[in-house]
Design an enzyme around this catalytic site. Structure first.
Site, mmCIF file in Angstrom:
data_model
loop_
_atom_site.group_PDB
_atom_site.id
_atom_site.type_symbol
_atom_site.label_atom_id
_atom_site.label_comp_id
_atom_site.label_asym_id
_atom_site.label_seq_id
_atom_site.Cartn_x
_atom_site.Cartn_y
_atom_site.Cartn_z
ATOM 1 N N GLN A 62 23.342 -9.613 -7.667
ATOM 2 C CA GLN A 62 21.949 -9.889 -8.009
ATOM 3 C C GLN A 62 21.814 -10.624 -9.330
ATOM 4 O OE1 GLN A 62 23.575 -7.368 -9.117
ATOM 5 N NE2 GLN A 62 22.325 -5.714 -9.910
ATOM 6 N N THR A 121 18.506 -3.338 -14.617
ATOM 7 C CA THR A 121 17.955 -4.166 -15.695
ATOM 8 C C THR A 121 17.128 -3.306 -16.646
ATOM 9 O OG1 THR A 121 17.893 -6.056 -14.204
ATOM 10 C CG2 THR A 121 16.596 -6.227 -16.213
ATOM 11 N N GLU A 131 14.962 -3.482 -5.118
ATOM 12 C CA GLU A 131 14.908 -2.948 -3.764
ATOM 13 C C GLU A 131 13.643 -3.337 -3.008
ATOM 14 O OE1 GLU A 131 16.578 1.371 -3.704
ATOM 15 O OE2 GLU A 131 15.556 1.055 -5.605
#
Lengths: 449, 333
Positions: free
Chosen positions: B48, B91, B291
């Site tokens: 990601q 993050t 998600e």
């Protein structure tokens, strides 16, 4: 919002060139001289008692260096939730007495090549007394179903109860007040994460007695600590190396390859690789659990939802994995991002003789969103209201109390509804057009604790 | 035969992080002799782009160019504890930990610089790898020279430690009361579909979404999440199941011929806008977007099918067989 410097810039990703040119090093690229290969022997039946595991023919095959069975596992419990206090342990690393799902690991063979390991695995003879499997969650919840768990039923026990629950306001009073009752049942079936990179683990015994474990786990320390507990060694004996994963989506948090590969490396004194086939990924890895959610809503003529009652049943498959946690996440999200004064939720984590389910992207929230949002359209169609309007009338605002008793402080549901309408050129009904998340005009006052 | 068109919408919130048992991540930052900053994390990058956004956050907090930040993830011998990359937490948690570590390192950097430049640390600022006296931009010194001075002249370590912990929140067994998240991101998705009433086939023509994800660290990577998630959600809705006749075990797929996932030819038109309402506790106002992007497309498509042909197919995946059975049941009413 204050403008920043490099944060907020679409800088090129540091690993992008490596990914698209095939130069990024993944665990399967790790190779050591003298490395051995591992293959797993798995249960062919959904439920049964293991009478005998005969590995003698496999062991005689030239090139086979070791067989790993339940006896070789120092602490033969798969412990992932014990670290956060969720007990009892229910899953063996390698099955010894009984098998609970088709594909459950029974023993591993280790050989000089992957082909020899595969052939040796096929030579292990299993004698299993097959039992009638429990495959359906509703059946599993009945008194007639055999209890497949040692604690005597087929549900996870939360603080002594067979479900997690939300109780907020008074749903019965809400249903009495309501102009309409709207019901709906929503069923998710299991899906697979389908990462590009299948599960791979390489373990190298170091001359100083430590093990270097190359893993594509999503959680290095979690994997290290659980592996140490299973191996009964202090964690200072282990070094987890990873950090670059070819897709996880929740499928690589189960600590499923590292313990057995480590035992094989300790037993042989040589580096060992275990890499899963795509078939193992589909049929043997954890999946997103099936989930059935039954909604009953009390709704006023003006669209306000005044009561919501939900029963949710999560199919964990044969073992906990992360399902008991997911069910709690499901519970918190089943009311949806709406201000509903009366909410009643019961969530069950149910065991069946199926491939275990575990975490997957949106763990149990994806399920809730699917049910809530189709239910919202169902309500709109029953009372004859615009689907945008029904959401905006009920959208939670800042200051509202959610059923988990947390005050909303960062609501922007209305803002996304307005932006989406603008994006597709949809004109919103006049009644809701100017609503925003810090404004209660036209809706219920904030619900206080 | 007729092909019917429909539009559906779905809105959703999504929690950032988890709370079960406490949810911490740590980071260490240290400066090398010539001014390169190394960030040590045990958080994994699943594709990601975590390493990139962590580099951006560290560079922002330190005041140095992105190129002089090296992000090292993935070795328990050299990096402190992290819970793992899941729950849309990486993050948020690692970013906060890195800001804390970078702030501590920057404080030492300014103290070293202050001694070299004969100024008070509080009068100094770092920008683009240069330390200068506020209001007197001609008095500058490079981070390169400050790092050398720290190592070989002053004997100081320019380094910092960071942690972010979301404490455990036990669930009240009677009421379900708990604190299940750190912040909530939001989305509304609009799906346009075509339903063939003869074959039962559903074609998604367009998915358009408005997201609100707090501050974006790297908008292009947020777009990557939105695009990938939209397709994953579409596949979840229409194509995928490891037990197509659940709870029966039949047709358990074992390869990509039996378990079909979308390819480029299946992609609908994809549009999105992103709103930014910074969260109070995320690094620079970040919320998790990892998600959630696969979620809202699912009910939006199911609702669009209802809009097209008047039936709610409430069991996933919505296969042609289920659409035809639902249409037949409706006719028989």
């Amino acid at each position: 919002m204050k403008q920043l410097g490099i944060v907020g810039q679409s800088v090129k990703r540091s690993d992008g060139i490596g990914h698209v040119t095939g130069q990024t090093e993944y665990v399967d690229d790790v190779f050591y001289p003298g490395m051995l290969w591992l293959k797993m022997v798995r249960s062919p039946v959904s439920r049964g008692r293991i009478r005998r595991v005969d590995t003698s023919r496999a062991e005689r095959l030239p090139g086979v260096t070791a067989v790993v069975t339940a006896k070789d596992v120092p602490n033969n419990w798969y412990t992932i939730l014990c670290l956060i206090g969720i007990e009892p342990n229910d899953e063996p690393v390698l099955a010894d007495e009984e098998v609970m799902y088709e594909g459950e690991p029974i023993c591993a063979v280790v050989a000089e090549t992957e082909d020899i390991a595969r052939e040796a695995a096929s030579l292990v003879k299993l004698e299993i007394d097959e039992q009638e499997p429990v495959l359906d969650v509703e059946y599993a919840l009945t008194a007639d179903a055999p209890a497949i768990k040692k604690w005597g039923n087929n549900t996870f026990m939360y603080d002594g109860m067979n479900h997690r629950r939300l109780r907020f306001g008074d749903v019965d009073r809400g249903f009495e007040e309501a102009d309409h009752i709207v019901e709906g049942t929503y069923q998710m079936t299991p899906i697979e994460h389908v990462p590009m990179e299948t599960h791979v683990c390489v373990v190298k015994p170091e001359p100083n007695g430590r093990l270097t474990i190359h893993s594509n786990t999503q959680a290095l320390y979690f994997t290290m600590d659980n592996t140490a507990i299973i191996l009964k060694v202090p964690s200072n004996r282990l070094r987890l190396v990873g950090g670059t994963v070819g897709g996880g989506f929740g499928g690589k948090v189960d600590v499923i390859t590292e313990p057995v590969t480590s035992i094989a490396a300790m037993k042989t004194g040589r580096p060992v690789k275990w890499r899963w086939t795509r078939e193992e990924e589909f049929r043997r890895s954890s999946v997103r659990g099936a989930c059935k959610m039954e909604y009953r809503d009390g709704v006023m003529k003006d669209g306000r939802i005044v009561a919501r009652k939900v029963r949710s049943i999560h199919d964990a498959g044969a073992y906990h994995r992360h399902s008991p946690y997911g069910v709690q996440k499901n519970m918190a999200n089943l009311p949806g991002p709406y201000s509903i004064p009366n909410v009643w939720v019961d969530c069950y984590c149910v065991y069946t003789n199926r491939q275990p389910s575990s975490a997957m992207r949106g763990f149990a929230v994806t399920e809730a969103t699917f049910a809530v949002e189709v239910q919202m359209d169902k309500i709109a169609s029953v009372i004859g209201m615009d689907p945008w309007e029904i959401r905006m009338v009920n959208a939670y605002r800042n200051g509202h109390m959610r059923p988990v008793r947390k005050v909303v402080e960062d609501a922007t549901l209305l803002e996304t509804l307005k932006a989406a309408a603008q994006l597709v050129g949809h004109e919103l009904p006049a009644r809701v057009r100017d609503m925003h998340s810090d404004d209660y005009a036209g809706v219920a006052e904030p619900v206080q604790p | 035969m007729s092909v019917m068109r429909g539009r559906g919408i779905a809105s959703a919130n999504y929690p950032t992080g988890m709370n079960l048992g406490g949810d911490p991540t740590q980071a260490l930052v240290f400066c090398q002799p010539t001014g390169t900053f190394s960030v040590k994390l045990a958080s994994t990058d699943l594709g990601q782009g975590l390493k990139t956004v962590i580099g951006q956050i560290a560079a922002e907090a330190l005041g140095v160019p992105l190129e002089s930040v090296v992000v090292d993830t993935g070795d328990t011998d050299s990096a402190p504890h992290d819970m793992g990359t899941f729950a849309s937490r990486a993050t948020h948690r690692a970013g906060n930990a890195v800001i804390m570590a970078a702030t501590e390192a920057k404080k030492v950097l300014l103290e070293v610089a202050a001694e070299e430049m004969e100024a008070a640390p509080e009068d100094l600022e770092v920008r683009d790898g240069q330390v200068s006296v506020k209001g007197t931009p001609q008095r500058t010194m490079s981070v390169f020279d400050i790092a050398l001075a720290a190592h070989f002249k002053q004997g100081r370590t320019i380094s910092g430690r960071g942690i972010y912990l979301k404490p455990k929140s036990a669930i009240d067994p009677e009421t379900g009361a708990c604190d299940p998240d750190s912040t909530e991101a939001h989305v509304t998705t609009v799906a346009d579909v075509e339903v063939d009433t003869e074959t039962g086939e559903v074609t998604v023509l367009r998915l358009a979404s408005a997201y609100e994800v707090g501050r974006q660290v790297n908008p292009q990577m947020v777009q990557g999440q939105i695009t990938g998630g939209a397709v994953m959600g579409m596949a979840h809705t229409l194509m995928e199941s490891v037990f197509p006749y659940y709870p029966a075990l039949d047709h358990h797929p074992g390869n990509f011929g039996e378990y079909v996932i979308p390819t480029a030819v299946d992609l609908p038109e994809l549009h999105h806008v992103v709103l930014e309402y910074p969260s109070s506790n995320g690094p620079y106002g970040v919320k998790g977007v990892g998600e959630m992007t696969a979620n809202s497309p699912i009910p939006a498509i199911v609702n669009a099918i209802h809009d097209a042909v008047g039936v709610f197919v409430t069991e996933l995946p919505v296969t042609p067989e289920k659409v035809l059975r639902a249409l037949r049941a409706k006719e028989q009413l």
